[in-house]
Design an enzyme around this catalytic site. Structure first.
Site, PDB file in Angstrom:
ATOM      1  N   GLY A   1       0.840  -1.192   0.000  1.00  0.00           N
ATOM      2  CA  GLY A   1       0.000   0.000   0.000  1.00  0.00           C
ATOM      3  C   GLY A   1       0.872   1.237   0.000  1.00  0.00           C
ATOM      4  O   GLY A   1       1.994   1.182  -0.501  1.00  0.00           O
TER       5      GLY A   1
ATOM      6  N   CYS B   1       4.922  -6.190   2.389  1.00  0.00           N
ATOM      7  CA  CYS B   1       5.287  -4.781   2.330  1.00  0.00           C
ATOM      8  C   CYS B   1       4.491  -3.968   3.357  1.00  0.00           C
ATOM      9  O   CYS B   1       4.649  -4.146   4.548  1.00  0.00           O
ATOM     10  CB  CYS B   1       5.107  -4.256   0.907  1.00  0.00           C
ATOM     11  SG  CYS B   1       5.829  -2.623   0.683  1.00  0.00           S
ATOM     12  N   TYR B   2       3.613  -3.091   2.914  1.00  0.00           N
ATOM     13  CA  TYR B   2       2.817  -2.298   3.849  1.00  0.00           C
ATOM     14  C   TYR B   2       2.016  -3.223   4.780  1.00  0.00           C
ATOM     15  O   TYR B   2       1.914  -2.981   5.985  1.00  0.00           O
ATOM     16  CB  TYR B   2       1.874  -1.392   3.055  1.00  0.00           C
ATOM     17  CG  TYR B   2       1.052  -0.446   3.893  1.00  0.00           C
ATOM     18  CD1 TYR B   2       1.569   0.764   4.314  1.00  0.00           C
ATOM     19  CD2 TYR B   2      -0.249  -0.781   4.258  1.00  0.00           C
ATOM     20  CE1 TYR B   2       0.811   1.632   5.084  1.00  0.00           C
ATOM     21  CE2 TYR B   2      -1.012   0.078   5.023  1.00  0.00           C
ATOM     22  CZ  TYR B   2      -0.488   1.289   5.434  1.00  0.00           C
ATOM     23  OH  TYR B   2      -1.237   2.132   6.180  1.00  0.00           O
TER      24      TYR B   2
ATOM     25  N   HIS C   1       8.195  -7.522  -2.289  1.00  0.00           N
ATOM     26  CA  HIS C   1       7.004  -7.903  -3.059  1.00  0.00           C
ATOM     27  C   HIS C   1       7.208  -9.261  -3.736  1.00  0.00           C
ATOM     28  O   HIS C   1       7.721  -9.317  -4.846  1.00  0.00           O
ATOM     29  CB  HIS C   1       6.705  -6.854  -4.134  1.00  0.00           C
ATOM     30  CG  HIS C   1       6.170  -5.579  -3.578  1.00  0.00           C
ATOM     31  ND1 HIS C   1       4.839  -5.417  -3.255  1.00  0.00           N
ATOM     32  CD2 HIS C   1       6.764  -4.414  -3.250  1.00  0.00           C
ATOM     33  CE1 HIS C   1       4.636  -4.213  -2.773  1.00  0.00           C
ATOM     34  NE2 HIS C   1       5.796  -3.581  -2.750  1.00  0.00           N
TER      35      HIS C   1
ATOM     36  N   GLU D   1       5.082 -10.982  -5.165  1.00  0.00           N
ATOM     37  CA  GLU D   1       4.163 -11.156  -6.297  1.00  0.00           C
ATOM     38  C   GLU D   1       4.725 -10.622  -7.604  1.00  0.00           C
ATOM     39  O   GLU D   1       4.183 -10.914  -8.663  1.00  0.00           O
ATOM     40  CB  GLU D   1       2.810 -10.493  -5.988  1.00  0.00           C
ATOM     41  CG  GLU D   1       2.773  -8.970  -6.030  1.00  0.00           C
ATOM     42  CD  GLU D   1       3.246  -8.303  -4.729  1.00  0.00           C
ATOM     43  OE1 GLU D   1       3.905  -8.981  -3.915  1.00  0.00           O
ATOM     44  OE2 GLU D   1       2.964  -7.107  -4.540  1.00  0.00           O
TER      45      GLU D   1
ATOM     46  N   ASP E   1     -13.663 -11.584 -24.085  1.00  0.00           N
ATOM     47  CA  ASP E   1     -14.555 -11.746 -22.941  1.00  0.00           C
ATOM     48  C   ASP E   1     -15.967 -12.126 -23.366  1.00  0.00           C
ATOM     49  O   ASP E   1     -16.567 -13.050 -22.817  1.00  0.00           O
ATOM     50  CB  ASP E   1     -14.604 -10.464 -22.096  1.00  0.00           C
ATOM     51  CG  ASP E   1     -13.217  -9.946 -21.786  1.00  0.00           C
ATOM     52  OD1 ASP E   1     -12.271 -10.743 -21.886  1.00  0.00           O
ATOM     53  OD2 ASP E   1     -13.084  -8.753 -21.466  1.00  0.00           O
TER      54      ASP E   1
ATOM     55  N   LYS F   1      -8.151 -12.216 -16.944  1.00  0.00           N
ATOM     56  CA  LYS F   1      -8.096 -12.413 -18.400  1.00  0.00           C
ATOM     57  C   LYS F   1      -7.440 -13.739 -18.820  1.00  0.00           C
ATOM     58  O   LYS F   1      -7.948 -14.441 -19.681  1.00  0.00           O
ATOM     59  CB  LYS F   1      -7.323 -11.245 -19.026  1.00  0.00           C
ATOM     60  CG  LYS F   1      -7.492 -11.136 -20.512  1.00  0.00           C
ATOM     61  CD  LYS F   1      -8.466 -10.045 -20.809  1.00  0.00           C
ATOM     62  CE  LYS F   1      -8.763  -9.861 -22.245  1.00  0.00           C
ATOM     63  NZ  LYS F   1      -9.881  -8.904 -22.398  1.00  0.00           N
TER      64      LYS F   1
END
Ligand code: XMP
Length: 525
Positions: A59, A86-87, A174, A176, A232, A380
């Site tokens: 964040g 992190c945050y 991070h 990710e 989509d 997606k």
């Protein structure tokens, strides 16, 4: 709202930055179903969702900032395995009695993390030093009691910690992002080893779930679906068709702003692979008539949206639900809404409204329909995987995102039939060469833009030309919220440029857009 409410999710707590979606995707890549909740969620709400684990996202830079997002501390009393990132790591440290110091030191970008105490369950077995991605100001200066320090960096004494007893863990970096060496492994260690979760979720089992759910929702009623040619709507329509067959009618509005070959692809390949009942509405003349003399992008978007609805309403009036009382209009509409649309519109999660999402053809809420949105919890790449499993042609499933307003917002200036023809040719060349060079999976999309109001001098043969530039806008992105321009090989660029300037009339220059997003958006209009 979830694909399967009975499924206990990992809940990713969103602290307002844009990391939460990426974390949620990585958790799913680890085979565990995840959803995003805002940081304002209460302990009672979390308890009600009965999650298998929590991940607290990154964040803003400081927990000391005025208005910095906080978390209901009672959440830590629920006994749910938790990973702070992190945050989220700092929020966790503070809430559990550790110390977070505002040292004035900042760490951004790649940093070496040194594993301590064997790394515990999170980092065990990984290299003693690893390159990780940092972005923080404050730092955890003391771990809460009962926690073991699992890593440090040159500037951060407590860069990771854990308590096996509580099943609470945290990392300052991070995991990710792909730049963190063993990032996915850290997440997987938390999910599989620490929290003991099996890797048994995949987008494939969504099909079965959704088919059952759609049948239950619809019964014997008729349904319509707006097909745009995009991924989509192609996948959501195919999924609903699998569930209810000929109770579904797909409607494809040809607004004249399509790419080359697109209509044929929908009418032939798509119908052949799905067997769906399709109605095409020929509306090019109407759309172009209304776009005459208009060059303002927002005005174009409004006109295209409005005309789309008119065309759609006409079909709605004409089709009636035979299963119901005579003349009753069809009340179910399929929409290809994806999870990022839901999250970004604040829908259901209460997170910040970053931008209102633009749907298939921009159908407004006041069209009187009950929505069927089978892709509402999916990202997606998961939608593409489902499309492939449903047997859709690769040319449709693998295709780049294409905006509802189509080529209309890729002509800078007034949209005319003549200009559309020029752009359609240039776009077809660029797409063909990118595919030939095997670059489709590397780029997110490559809008091709005609600067219709700009002319420049050129020379061709012996003659002076005064033609228009074409802009190539290749971008790499995870989710279109942010993007970087793709470093395409020079020989591919050169091939595209030569073919366009030699083969497309009135174009004498090809330029490359080297702007990231932000500050530039992906589309020019
Ligand atoms: P921007 O230009 O906002 O685009 O960076 C982000 C992504 O959204 C697509 N886009 C649209 N898609 N209707 C759509 O269905 C629209 O009006 C629209 N405008 C932009 C764009 O192609 C990119 O993938």
């Amino acid at each position: 709202m979830s694909a399967d409410t009975a499924q206990r999710p990992v809940l990713v707590v969103d602290f307002g930055a844009q990391y939460a979606q990426l974390i949620a995707r990585r958790v799913r890549e680890a085979g565990v179903y995840s959803e995003i909740v805002p940081h304002t969620v209460s302990a009672a709400e979390i308890a009600e969702r009965n999650p298998v684990a929590l991940v607290l996202s990154g964040g803003p830079s400081s927990v000391y900032e005025e208005g910095a997002p906080s978390l209901d501390a009672a959440i830590f009393d629920l006994g749910v395995p938790t990973l702070g990132i992190c945050y989220g790591f700092q929020v966790m440290a503070r809430a559990l009695g550790g110390e977070v110091a505002n040292t004035g030191l900042r760490e951004y970008g790649a940093t070496d993390a040194v594993v301590a105490n064997d790394g515990g369950v999170l980092l065990g077995g990984q290299p003693a030093t690893q390159n990780v991605w940092m972005s923080h100001g404050d730092q955890v200066s003391r771990a809460p009691e009962g926690f073991e320090v699992l890593a440090s960096t040159a500037d951060t004494p407590v860069a990771a910690f854990g308590s096996d007893e509580k099943c609470f863990y945290g990392v300052q970096w991070h995991p990710e992002v792909k730049h963190s060496d063993h990032g996915q492994e850290v997440l997987e260690n938390f999910l599989h080893k620490a929290a003991g979760l099996a890797a048994d979720w995949n987008s494939g089992n969504v099909i079965e779930e959704q088919v059952a759910r759609i049948r239950e929702q619809v019964g014997s009623a008729r349904v319509i679906s707006a097909l745009s040619g995009g991924v989509d709507s192609a996948v959501s329509t195919a999924l609903v068709h699998k569930a209810i067959g000929d109770q579904l009618t797909a409607v494809f509005v040809d607004h004249g702003l399509l790419r080359k070959g697109e209509r044929e692809q929908v009418e032939q390949d798509y119908v052949a692979s799905t067997g769906v009942r399709l109605i095409t509405v020929d509306a090019a003349d109407t759309f172009l008539g209304h776009l005459q003399g208009v060059s303002d992008p927002e005005e174009k978007r409004k006109i295209i949206g409005r005309e789309f609805i008119r065309a759609f309403e006409k079909v709605q009036r004409e089709l009636v639900d035979e299963a119901k009382a005579e003349g009753e209009p069809i009340k179910f509409l399929v929409q290809g809404t994806l999870y990022p649309d839901v999250v970004e519109s604040g829908g259901g999660t209460g997170t910040a409204n970053i931008k209102s999402h633009h749907n298939v053809g921009g159908l407004p809420d006041d069209l009187d329909f009950e929505l069927i949105e089978p892709l509402r919890t999916l990202f997606k790449d998961e939608v593409r995987a489902i499309g492939r499993e449903l047997g859709l042609p690769e040319a449709i499933v693998g295709r780049q995102p294409f905006p509802g307003p189509g080529l209309g917002i890729r002509i800078v200036g007034e949209v005319t039939a003549d200009r559309l023809e020029i752009l359609r040719e240039a776009d077809a060349i660029a797409r063909e060469e990118l595919t030939k060079a095997g670059l489709d999976s590397e780029i997110w999309q490559c809008p091709v833009v005609l600067l219709a109001d700009v002319r420049s001098v050129g020379v061709q043969g012996d003659g002076r030309t005064y033609g228009h530039p074409i802009v190539l806008r290749p971008v790499s992105s995870e989710d279109a919220m942010t993007a970087d321009w793709t470093r395409l090989p020079y020989d591919v660029l050169s091939k595209i440029s030569n073919r366009i300037t030699n083969g497309v009339r009135d174009v004498n220059r090809v330029v490359l857009d080297v702007t990231s997003k932000p500050p530039g958006t992906i589309e020019w209009e």
